[in-house]
Design a protein around this motif. Structure first.
Motif, PDB file in Angstrom:
ATOM      1  N   SER A  64       0.761  -1.062   0.045  1.00 58.59           N
ATOM      2  CA  SER A  64      -0.089   0.045   0.169  1.00 58.59           C
ATOM      3  C   SER A  64       0.724   1.240  -0.190  1.00 58.59           C
ATOM      4  CB  SER A  64      -1.114   0.106   1.302  1.00 58.59           C
ATOM      5  OG  SER A  64      -1.846  -1.177   1.031  1.00 58.59           O
ATOM      6  N   VAL A  65       0.143   2.432  -0.560  1.00 61.66           N
ATOM      7  CA  VAL A  65       1.010   3.626  -0.609  1.00 61.66           C
ATOM      8  C   VAL A  65       0.065   4.683   0.127  1.00 61.66           C
ATOM      9  CG1 VAL A  65       2.446   2.861  -2.611  1.00 61.66           C
ATOM     10  CG2 VAL A  65       0.044   4.040  -3.055  1.00 61.66           C
ATOM     11  N   THR A  66       0.682   5.800   0.479  1.00 58.93           N
ATOM     12  CA  THR A  66      -0.221   6.724   0.932  1.00 58.93           C
ATOM     13  C   THR A  66      -0.727   7.525  -0.181  1.00 58.93           C
ATOM     14  OG1 THR A  66       1.713   8.342   0.707  1.00 58.93           O
ATOM     15  CG2 THR A  66       1.656   7.172   2.660  1.00 58.93           C
ATOM     16  N   PRO A  67      -1.499   8.770  -0.031  1.00 58.97           N
ATOM     17  CA  PRO A  67      -2.209   9.175  -1.070  1.00 58.97           C
ATOM     18  C   PRO A  67      -1.386  10.179  -1.883  1.00 58.97           C
ATOM     19  CG  PRO A  67      -3.440   9.563   0.912  1.00 58.97           C
ATOM     20  CD  PRO A  67      -2.226   8.895   1.469  1.00 58.97           C
ATOM     21  N   LYS A  68       0.149  10.451  -1.202  1.00 57.89           N
ATOM     22  CA  LYS A  68       0.716  10.976  -2.159  1.00 57.89           C
ATOM     23  C   LYS A  68       2.047   9.963  -2.840  1.00 57.89           C
ATOM     24  CE  LYS A  68       1.493  15.060   0.981  1.00 57.89           C
ATOM     25  NZ  LYS A  68       2.335  15.742   1.777  1.00 57.89           N
ATOM     26  N   GLY A  69       1.599   8.903  -2.849  1.00 63.55           N
ATOM     27  CA  GLY A  69       2.168   7.886  -3.771  1.00 63.55           C
ATOM     28  C   GLY A  69       3.521   7.199  -2.931  1.00 63.55           C
ATOM     29  N   GLU A 241       9.941  16.061  -4.757  1.00 63.19           N
ATOM     30  CA  GLU A 241       8.930  15.604  -6.214  1.00 63.19           C
ATOM     31  C   GLU A 241       9.557  14.233  -6.720  1.00 63.19           C
ATOM     32  OE1 GLU A 241      12.153  18.837  -7.078  1.00 63.19           O
ATOM     33  OE2 GLU A 241      10.690  18.321  -5.468  1.00 63.19           O
ATOM     34  N   ASN A 242      10.704  13.653  -6.240  1.00 62.19           N
ATOM     35  CA  ASN A 242      11.480  12.477  -6.701  1.00 62.19           C
ATOM     36  C   ASN A 242      11.023  11.234  -5.640  1.00 62.19           C
ATOM     37  OD1 ASN A 242      12.212  13.550  -9.163  1.00 62.19           O
ATOM     38  ND2 ASN A 242      14.110  13.921  -8.433  1.00 62.19           N
ATOM     39  N   ALA A 243      10.499  11.554  -4.353  1.00 64.20           N
ATOM     40  CA  ALA A 243      10.496  10.702  -3.504  1.00 64.20           C
ATOM     41  C   ALA A 243       9.558   9.525  -3.833  1.00 64.20           C
ATOM     42  CB  ALA A 243       9.724  11.151  -2.291  1.00 64.20           C
ATOM     43  N   ALA A 244       8.532   9.519  -4.598  1.00 58.86           N
ATOM     44  CA  ALA A 244       7.697   8.415  -4.700  1.00 58.86           C
ATOM     45  C   ALA A 244       8.330   7.532  -5.730  1.00 58.86           C
ATOM     46  CB  ALA A 244       6.360   8.734  -5.182  1.00 58.86           C
ATOM     47  N   ALA A 245       8.830   7.957  -6.975  1.00 61.97           N
ATOM     48  CA  ALA A 245       9.732   7.407  -7.814  1.00 61.97           C
ATOM     49  C   ALA A 245      10.867   6.826  -7.152  1.00 61.97           C
ATOM     50  CB  ALA A 245      10.309   8.271  -8.903  1.00 61.97           C
ATOM     51  N   PHE A 246      11.653   7.304  -6.262  1.00 65.74           N
ATOM     52  CA  PHE A 246      12.684   6.638  -5.454  1.00 65.74           C
ATOM     53  C   PHE A 246      12.413   5.534  -4.760  1.00 65.74           C
ATOM     54  CE2 PHE A 246      15.319   6.569  -1.706  1.00 65.74           C
ATOM     55  CZ  PHE A 246      16.579   6.318  -2.284  1.00 65.74           C
TER      56      PHE A 246
END
Length: 358
Positions: A64-69, A241-246
């Motif tokens: 699962s992920v948070t609403p911010k991905g 801005e790169n946190a979810a992709a990281f």
């Protein structure tokens, strides 16, 4: 007789110097390694199959992920970063070894160690990375605690066990704690808190004995305590801005850490920007927003992993799979950080672990 002003200043200094929450620092760089690193105690895993990191987490709803991905946390990690004065390392360890604490008995406690930053030498030895200036010394010691949930940590910090571990309620004990801190530390500790992501952990084969919730270890204040684990970290400077992709890049990589002899635990630490409390300051641009953290039984176990096939496969250096095309991509994925990762190494002592590990 001390004036009220002096007592007030002593008390204020004590609050700064003895606030304890456990953590990773921002030390100097040793030899570089791009690690799939872990976090726990001392043990070998019986797992034999490789796994993607997002399948290795322990909490329910691991994907699962948070609403911010962003990934949801598996654990909560509390740290305190110390700048120990020159020649005072053994004194600091003695203070930690002799403190009163019920840590191991508290709900949600998983793992603790006190770690000293080291430089790795080519001959297989290590040297305490003490630092000569205040800035260089910052983080030469770090206390590191893993909690099951953030609420478990918050309950400890607001309870009697926290007060007891930090000198008790009496003014005499309070001032004594402050004076000892001033003798061993270069200023106030710096607490930092983290969400522990992508946790992998082994069940300890041996759990060190604790008495009333704390290790019963003799420390003479002259010699440092024996090393009980080795910790390899990589610090990453990732913009929001790169946190979810990281995180997704790490979650999708293959890991064979649990197959490696001497592996204890791994977690990707994400700095908790919402953390509040005495001594907590906002994350600065010079601090890492993520830190991969791996705990090994000893340095040799880490070296064996680094020089083996599991490391190469995790970092894209292994042989291509049979179903992969011969043609490789023209270039590797673009980095998601603002500067190269910084490796940092520690030797851990006073290890305390739950029977289930981290």
């Amino acid at each position: 007789m001390m004036s009220l002003r002096v007592l007030f200043l002593l008390a204020a200094a004590a609050l700064s110097c003895c606030h304890v929450v456990q953590a990773f620092s921002t030390p100097t760089v040793v030899k570089s390694f791009h690690a799939t690193s872990p976090t726990t105690t001392t043990t070998t895993s019986t797992a034999t199959t490789s796994t993607r990191l997002h399948m290795a987490t322990v909490e329910e709803d691991t994907t699962s992920v948070t609403p911010k991905g962003l990934l949801k946390r598996d654990r909560y990690i509390a740290t305190n970063r110390f700048a120990v004065r020159l020649g005072k390392a053994a004194k600091l360890e003695q203070r930690w070894a002799s403190r009163k604490s019920r840590l191991a008995e508290l709900q949600g406690f998983r793992y603790f160690h006190l770690m000293r930053r080291v430089t790795l030498n080519d001959d297989g030895t290590s040297t305490f990375d003490e630092g000569t200036t205040d800035d260089e010394a910052q983080g030469n010691y770090v206390s590191f605690t893993i909690w099951d949930k953030k609420s478990d940590f918050s309950a400890w910090r607001s309870g009697e066990a926290f007060v007891e571990a930090h000198g008790g309620k009496s003014l005499g004990a309070f001032v004594s704690t402050m004076v000892n801190s001033l003798r061993t530390l270069r200023g106030a500790p710096k607490p930092a808190f983290y969400d522990g992501l992508l946790l992998q952990s082994t069940t300890p084969e041996n759990v060190a004995e604790v008495v009333d919730g704390w290790r019963n270890v003799e420390a003479d204040g002259v010699n440092t305590l024996p090393t009980e684990c080795f910790v390899a970290c990589n610090q990453f400077f990732v913009s929001p801005e790169n946190a979810a992709a990281f995180e997704q890049r790490w979650a999708s990589r293959e890991s064979k850490l649990k197959e490696c002899d001497g592996f204890v635990a791994f977690s990707m630490l994400r700095r908790d920007a919402s953390a509040k409390g005495h001594g907590v300051v906002p994350l600065s641009s010079g601090e890492p927003s993520y830190t991969s953290t791996t705990i090994w039984r000893d340095r040799q176990a880490f070296e064996d992993w680094k020089n083996g096939g599991a490391f190469k496969q995790a970092h894209g250096e292994g042989k291509p799979k049979s179903d992969e095309k011969e043609n490789k991509p023209a270039s590797p994925p673009a980095p998601l950080w603002s500067q190269p990762p910084k490796p940092v190494f520690y030797e851990g002592t006073l290890v305390i672990t739950s029977k289930d590990g981290a």
